[in-house]
Every structure is written in C-alpha cells, then in structure tokens.
Design a protein around this motif. Sequence first.
Motif, PDB file in Angstrom:
ATOM      1  N   UNK A  82       9.626  -1.533   0.556  1.00  0.00           N
ATOM      2  CA  UNK A  82       9.396  -1.623   2.113  1.00  0.00           C
ATOM      3  C   UNK A  82       8.328  -1.316   2.728  1.00  0.00           C
ATOM      4  N   UNK A  83       7.321  -0.934   1.921  1.00  0.00           N
ATOM      5  CA  UNK A  83       5.929  -0.242   2.406  1.00  0.00           C
ATOM      6  C   UNK A  83       5.473  -1.494   3.305  1.00  0.00           C
ATOM      7  N   UNK A  84       5.022  -2.712   2.832  1.00  0.00           N
ATOM      8  CA  UNK A  84       4.395  -3.618   3.634  1.00  0.00           C
ATOM      9  C   UNK A  84       5.211  -4.060   5.058  1.00  0.00           C
ATOM     10  N   UNK A  85       6.311  -3.771   4.998  1.00  0.00           N
ATOM     11  CA  UNK A  85       7.096  -4.291   5.854  1.00  0.00           C
ATOM     12  C   UNK A  85       6.628  -3.284   7.314  1.00  0.00           C
ATOM     13  N   UNK A  86       6.100  -2.036   6.953  1.00  0.00           N
ATOM     14  CA  UNK A  86       5.807  -1.224   7.942  1.00  0.00           C
ATOM     15  C   UNK A  86       4.291  -1.422   8.440  1.00  0.00           C
ATOM     16  N   UNK A  87       3.456  -1.988   7.775  1.00  0.00           N
ATOM     17  CA  UNK A  87       2.008  -2.247   7.913  1.00  0.00           C
ATOM     18  C   UNK A  87       1.861  -2.787   9.445  1.00  0.00           C
ATOM     19  N   UNK A  88       1.153  -2.105  10.049  1.00  0.00           N
ATOM     20  CA  UNK A  88       0.602  -2.471  11.844  1.00  0.00           C
ATOM     21  C   UNK A  88       1.681  -3.095  12.509  1.00  0.00           C
ATOM     22  N   UNK A  89       2.865  -2.543  12.307  1.00  0.00           N
ATOM     23  CA  UNK A  89       4.100  -2.838  13.345  1.00  0.00           C
ATOM     24  C   UNK A  89       4.679  -2.024  14.322  1.00  0.00           C
TER      25      UNK A  89
END
Length: 332
Positions: free
Chosen positions: A59-66
């Motif tokens: 889920x790390x990538x889901x939080x990038x720049x959002x």
Amino acid sequence: MNRNEATKYKGSTVLVDKGIEGVFYGRLEEVFTPPKKTWSGKVFILGLAKAPELEAADTIDEKKNVYVTVPGSKIHLPDMEWNLSFNESVVQAIQSTINELFHTSNQQLQAAEKWQEIGLIYGDISFPSPPINKKENQKDDDPYVYYQIQEKDGSLYLTESVNGDKLDLDGCPFELEIQKAGSTWIPVTYKQYYTFQDNKGKEHRAKKDNWVRIHKEQFQPFTILLNELEHPARKSLLNRIRSFGFNQNNLVDCHNRLLYELLQSEGTSSFKGVNFLTFRKPGKTLLIQHHYERTLHTDSPDYVFDRFECTTDNGERSISTYTNAYSKDHES
C-alpha cells in the motif's frame, strides 16, 4: 492536537498515522471542524515516516503524492524536519525497520530480507554491519537461545535449530518469551495446546514453527537452583550471600545435585543430598553447603527442607533452615 490548534498549522508538515499501513508525513492543506463532530484534516502526502506492517507493504505506492482525509486523532505534529523525496523517505523507513529487526533477533531474517526486496524498488538498501549470517541461528553475544514450536503425536515441544536440543513444553521449568506481531517479545508461561499466558493473565495463541526464546541465564546451575527453592528459602539464601559481602557475580562454582536427581531419577519421589556453592572475590572466599530434602506427594503439598551452612575463609559462619512442614512461610 485539537481543532483550534490544527487551524494554526495549515500549510505545515504533519504526521498521518495510518495504523498497520504505516506513518506518513505531508502538508496539512485543510482543516474541517463541523460543529458537534470530531475534526478532520486533508493532508497531501510527501513521504513515509515509519514503515507499515509487512502485510501492508504493497500500500506504500498508493500514498505517493496523494491527498488523504483522516480524523484529527490520526494527525500529529512531527518532532523532526522531513525534507526527503518520497523514495528517499521509503528507503530510510525500511532501513530503520531492517535495523530494528536485525538488532531484535536474527530470527527476523526472512522479514528483513523481504523488506530489502521491497526497498530495492525505491533505492539502495543494505543490511547492518556485521551482515546477517543465514547459517547462524543467533549471534554469539545474544543472551537468548531460540527455539521453534513443534508437534508430535499431539504433544508440543521446542526444538533449537543449531544443536537440535529439544524441550517438552508440558512442565517446562523455564521462563519463556514469545513474539507478538512485529518484534516485541513478551514473557509467558505455557498453559495448554498452543496457548500461552502472560503475567497479566492474557492468553496468546501460537502456531507450529513460531519462535520461542529463553534467556541463557536460566540454564545456569545457580539460577536453576534458585528456581527450585520456595520463596522464603530463596530470599534467605540471597540475603545471606549479600550479608557476607558477595553477590551472584562472585559465584565461581555451583554443584547442583538436586537438579541432577530431578532429571535422572524418573519415578523417584524422595530426594536428599547436598549442593555446594563457592563465591570468591579478592581476599575472601565463601563456601555454602545446601542440605536439602524433598518428598513429592500426589494429593498433598510436597515436603521441603533446606539448610544453608555458610562459611568464609576468615572464619565467619552462619546457618539457616527452612521447611514448609509447618506453614508455607515458616523459616528459622
């Protein structure tokens, strides 16, 4: 941070606690304070402050720049500056997790290696020095011995992977520690089939191949001897040793015959003998003869007798006895 404080930090960097998905840092963009309801905040995520649980790593990538909107209870002020890029922050968070796993126990090797695989997607990841040796169960300076839970014919036992030593869980005389989710070890006693109990009475379930550790000190003859004494006798012995100016670090020899008899005399219910303890420090030596008697009963309390004869090389002498024949707390 309450709703009034939150409005003062709009545009500032805050931490967002996402539970098992990790802790992120970002810019507090908006604060929502509806009347008679808890406040919430809208945060633009900039990086990772603390790695998530391993099962939530994807889920790390889901939080990038959002943008994320979370309750105010999940928003906190940071205690340091965060100015890394997203990938740099992920590398730092994962590296910290690997370091923690490494120093907690080599038994977390597989988790650390999995984190390394994930971290390499974002940048360079390395193991702490000295590197983890996959062939070793533990480091030489680790004060614990590590076992795995195994089962045979419905009975559980512990097995040590390096030397193959085995311990039955039923009646195990040692204090055990099991590992909770993450890297926290908790002291427990074995209760029944895959169930352990901590010192607060809370039960913890384990599984086959789960790790259990035992502090090496418990394998020392003197520690085992102390564990075989009832509380008043143990307290009396330790007080006697201190009264002569010695402590456990001054012990140079412990002949524990009682342990030998308990291990070797299966079916025997009566024991009688003498243990010898020698304490030494510069200019002074203390010898303790521990005369013991034990009679084990099935339907009534065991009979216990202990007599400690303490003598120093300069002529000091002391004798104390303990028995539970009259009451559990009787000592003379």
